[in-house]
Write a protein that holds these residues in place. Structure first.
Motif, mmCIF file in Angstrom:
data_model
loop_
_atom_site.group_PDB
_atom_site.id
_atom_site.type_symbol
_atom_site.label_atom_id
_atom_site.label_comp_id
_atom_site.label_asym_id
_atom_site.label_seq_id
_atom_site.Cartn_x
_atom_site.Cartn_y
_atom_site.Cartn_z
ATOM 1 N N ILE A 1 0.844 -1.208 0.000
ATOM 2 C CA ILE A 1 0.000 0.000 0.000
ATOM 3 C C ILE A 1 0.871 1.247 0.000
ATOM 4 O O ILE A 1 0.663 2.174 -0.781
ATOM 5 C CB ILE A 1 -0.969 -0.026 1.207
ATOM 6 C CG1 ILE A 1 -2.072 -1.059 0.950
ATOM 7 C CG2 ILE A 1 -1.575 1.358 1.450
ATOM 8 C CD1 ILE A 1 -3.055 -1.253 2.066
ATOM 9 N N ARG A 2 1.895 1.238 0.859
ATOM 10 C CA ARG A 2 2.704 2.445 1.028
ATOM 11 C C ARG A 2 3.501 2.802 -0.222
ATOM 12 O O ARG A 2 3.598 3.973 -0.605
ATOM 13 C CB ARG A 2 3.660 2.230 2.213
ATOM 14 C CG ARG A 2 4.406 3.481 2.579
ATOM 15 C CD ARG A 2 5.298 3.245 3.786
ATOM 16 N NE ARG A 2 6.141 4.408 4.016
ATOM 17 C CZ ARG A 2 7.131 4.436 4.883
ATOM 18 N NH1 ARG A 2 7.389 3.372 5.618
ATOM 19 N NH2 ARG A 2 7.859 5.525 5.028
ATOM 20 N N PHE A 3 4.087 1.796 -0.858
ATOM 21 C CA PHE A 3 5.015 2.091 -1.956
ATOM 22 C C PHE A 3 4.446 1.864 -3.350
ATOM 23 O O PHE A 3 5.032 2.288 -4.333
ATOM 24 C CB PHE A 3 6.319 1.299 -1.778
ATOM 25 C CG PHE A 3 7.065 1.732 -0.551
ATOM 26 C CD1 PHE A 3 7.700 2.977 -0.516
ATOM 27 C CD2 PHE A 3 7.115 0.931 0.577
ATOM 28 C CE1 PHE A 3 8.375 3.407 0.615
ATOM 29 C CE2 PHE A 3 7.788 1.353 1.720
ATOM 30 C CZ PHE A 3 8.422 2.588 1.739
ATOM 31 N N MET A 4 3.286 1.181 -3.438
ATOM 32 C CA MET A 4 2.707 0.964 -4.760
ATOM 33 C C MET A 4 1.357 1.660 -4.912
ATOM 34 O O MET A 4 1.168 2.485 -5.789
ATOM 35 C CB MET A 4 2.589 -0.534 -5.042
ATOM 36 C CG MET A 4 3.963 -1.161 -4.910
ATOM 37 S SD MET A 4 4.329 -2.641 -5.822
ATOM 38 C CE MET A 4 3.575 -2.529 -7.347
ATOM 39 N N LEU A 5 0.429 1.344 -3.997
ATOM 40 C CA LEU A 5 -0.926 1.891 -4.157
ATOM 41 C C LEU A 5 -0.977 3.400 -3.909
ATOM 42 O O LEU A 5 -1.498 4.152 -4.730
ATOM 43 C CB LEU A 5 -1.899 1.176 -3.214
ATOM 44 C CG LEU A 5 -3.327 1.731 -3.285
ATOM 45 C CD1 LEU A 5 -3.968 1.413 -4.630
ATOM 46 C CD2 LEU A 5 -4.189 1.207 -2.161
ATOM 47 N N LEU A 6 -0.433 3.852 -2.773
ATOM 48 C CA LEU A 6 -0.572 5.278 -2.424
ATOM 49 C C LEU A 6 0.064 6.204 -3.466
ATOM 50 O O LEU A 6 -0.560 7.189 -3.865
ATOM 51 C CB LEU A 6 -0.030 5.565 -1.015
ATOM 52 C CG LEU A 6 -0.822 4.909 0.132
ATOM 53 C CD1 LEU A 6 -0.258 5.325 1.488
ATOM 54 C CD2 LEU A 6 -2.299 5.221 0.060
ATOM 55 N N PRO A 7 1.287 5.903 -3.954
ATOM 56 C CA PRO A 7 1.836 6.779 -5.000
ATOM 57 C C PRO A 7 0.962 6.798 -6.260
ATOM 58 O O PRO A 7 0.848 7.824 -6.930
ATOM 59 C CB PRO A 7 3.202 6.154 -5.303
ATOM 60 C CG PRO A 7 3.558 5.405 -4.067
ATOM 61 C CD PRO A 7 2.265 4.895 -3.512
ATOM 62 N N MET A 8 0.325 5.658 -6.557
ATOM 63 C CA MET A 8 -0.488 5.560 -7.763
ATOM 64 C C MET A 8 -1.743 6.442 -7.664
ATOM 65 O O MET A 8 -2.159 7.054 -8.638
ATOM 66 C CB MET A 8 -0.898 4.101 -7.968
ATOM 67 C CG MET A 8 -1.299 3.744 -9.371
ATOM 68 S SD MET A 8 -1.389 1.951 -9.512
ATOM 69 C CE MET A 8 -2.995 1.636 -8.841
ATOM 70 N N ILE A 9 -2.325 6.517 -6.457
ATOM 71 C CA ILE A 9 -3.573 7.280 -6.294
ATOM 72 C C ILE A 9 -3.330 8.633 -5.612
ATOM 73 O O ILE A 9 -4.275 9.308 -5.214
ATOM 74 C CB ILE A 9 -4.641 6.467 -5.520
ATOM 75 C CG1 ILE A 9 -4.172 6.154 -4.094
ATOM 76 C CG2 ILE A 9 -5.025 5.210 -6.279
ATOM 77 C CD1 ILE A 9 -5.271 5.575 -3.194
ATOM 78 N N ARG A 10 -2.069 9.027 -5.503
ATOM 79 C CA ARG A 10 -1.742 10.248 -4.755
ATOM 80 C C ARG A 10 -2.469 11.483 -5.294
ATOM 81 O O ARG A 10 -2.877 12.345 -4.529
ATOM 82 C CB ARG A 10 -0.214 10.467 -4.737
ATOM 83 C CG ARG A 10 0.293 11.701 -3.987
ATOM 84 C CD ARG A 10 -0.229 11.856 -2.567
ATOM 85 N NE ARG A 10 0.139 10.786 -1.662
ATOM 86 C CZ ARG A 10 -0.489 10.560 -0.502
ATOM 87 N NH1 ARG A 10 -1.499 11.312 -0.126
ATOM 88 N NH2 ARG A 10 -0.105 9.565 0.276
ATOM 89 N N SER A 11 -2.659 11.580 -6.623
ATOM 90 C CA SER A 11 -3.328 12.769 -7.178
ATOM 91 C C SER A 11 -4.753 12.902 -6.629
ATOM 92 O O SER A 11 -5.218 14.008 -6.350
ATOM 93 C CB SER A 11 -3.347 12.724 -8.713
ATOM 94 O OG SER A 11 -4.029 11.576 -9.171
ATOM 95 N N VAL A 12 -5.413 11.774 -6.441
ATOM 96 C CA VAL A 12 -6.766 11.783 -5.873
ATOM 97 C C VAL A 12 -6.710 12.120 -4.385
ATOM 98 O O VAL A 12 -7.450 12.967 -3.889
ATOM 99 C CB VAL A 12 -7.462 10.413 -6.104
ATOM 100 C CG1 VAL A 12 -8.643 10.220 -5.158
ATOM 101 C CG2 VAL A 12 -7.927 10.303 -7.547
ATOM 102 N N LEU A 13 -5.801 11.448 -3.662
ATOM 103 C CA LEU A 13 -5.686 11.679 -2.215
ATOM 104 C C LEU A 13 -5.345 13.134 -1.906
ATOM 105 O O LEU A 13 -5.848 13.710 -0.948
ATOM 106 C CB LEU A 13 -4.624 10.755 -1.609
ATOM 107 C CG LEU A 13 -4.928 9.253 -1.654
ATOM 108 C CD1 LEU A 13 -3.729 8.461 -1.151
ATOM 109 C CD2 LEU A 13 -6.163 8.917 -0.835
ATOM 110 N N THR A 14 -4.487 13.734 -2.736
ATOM 111 C CA THR A 14 -4.083 15.131 -2.518
ATOM 112 C C THR A 14 -5.283 16.059 -2.606
ATOM 113 O O THR A 14 -5.469 16.939 -1.760
ATOM 114 C CB THR A 14 -3.015 15.544 -3.554
ATOM 115 O OG1 THR A 14 -1.869 14.724 -3.351
ATOM 116 C CG2 THR A 14 -2.620 17.000 -3.403
#
Length: 219
Positions: free
Chosen positions: A123-136
């Protein structure tokens, strides 16, 4: 109660609409494409509206007890995501104009960029960077709401959303960016979309999370 729902044609939105109708609420679903909402019910009114334009929302918000937003926007590596802040700004402005003062919306676990340090490696190194634009952009929307003093808002933060049946399981909640166990590690990583709708609707009769953001998961 009388509620308006944004994002009613999305997967979580449809769950929320169906449950709201089962609970006896009167629902106005504000959608871009009415044909996409397949639910029909005497207490359901489907109207076309632009979630980014307060003038489009105002007539549909008038007389409602609360507004729900289950809006979701796709990730964008190139331009960043702006849908969450733009739609919430329009909704809050429209609510002020027509004197509606309760909104319940959903974002996600880990919207704060520093909150994922205890998540699993994947989650930390694959999923979160992938969806970071949404999370931001979700985080920017949460920040906007925290500065909104005249409206009673609640942000519900679920983990990964799954298309599995709604449960009757108890909710675990935490005023933070995920639900931790006693060691500070995340409890689980997914929840049923129907359960998210169930929790959001439970807030209609509950002031516990007024002007707060709450992370949730089921037991």
């Amino acid at each position: 109660m009388k509620i308006a729902v944004l994002g009613a044609t999305g997967q979580t939105g449809q769950e929320l609409v169906q449950q709201a109708l089962q609970q006896g609420h009167t629902v106005t679903a504000i959608v871009r494409n009415p044909a996409k909402l397949t639910v029909t019910h005497d207490n359901l009114k489907v109207v076309e509206g632009d979630v980014f334009a307060e003038d489009s929302l105002k007539p549909h918000f008038k007389g409602q007890d609360a507004v729900f937003s289950c809006l979701g926007f796709p990730i964008s590596f190139l331009y960043g995501v702006t849908g969450y802040t733009q739609s919430m700004t329009a909704a809050i402005n429209a609510m002020r104009e027509v004197k509606v003062n309760r909104i319940i919306t959903m974002t996600s676990w880990y919207t704060d960029p520093n909150s994922g340090t205890n998540a699993s490696y994947l989650i930390r190194f694959m999923l979160l960077p992938m969806i970071r634009s949404v999370l931001t952009n979700m985080y920017e929307m949460e920040t906007f709401l925290k500065k909104t003093e005249d409206i009673n808002w609640t942000v519900v933060r679920p983990p990964g959303l799954k298309n599995i049946p709604t449960t009757a399981n108890e909710f675990l909640t935490h005023e933070g960016y995920y639900v931790p166990d006693e060691n500070g590690l995340p409890i689980g990583q997914s929840v049923s979309r129907g359960d998210v709708g169930r929790f959001m609707l439970s807030l209609l009769n509950n002031n516990a999370w007024m002007k707060k953001a709450v992370a949730i998961i089921t037991k």
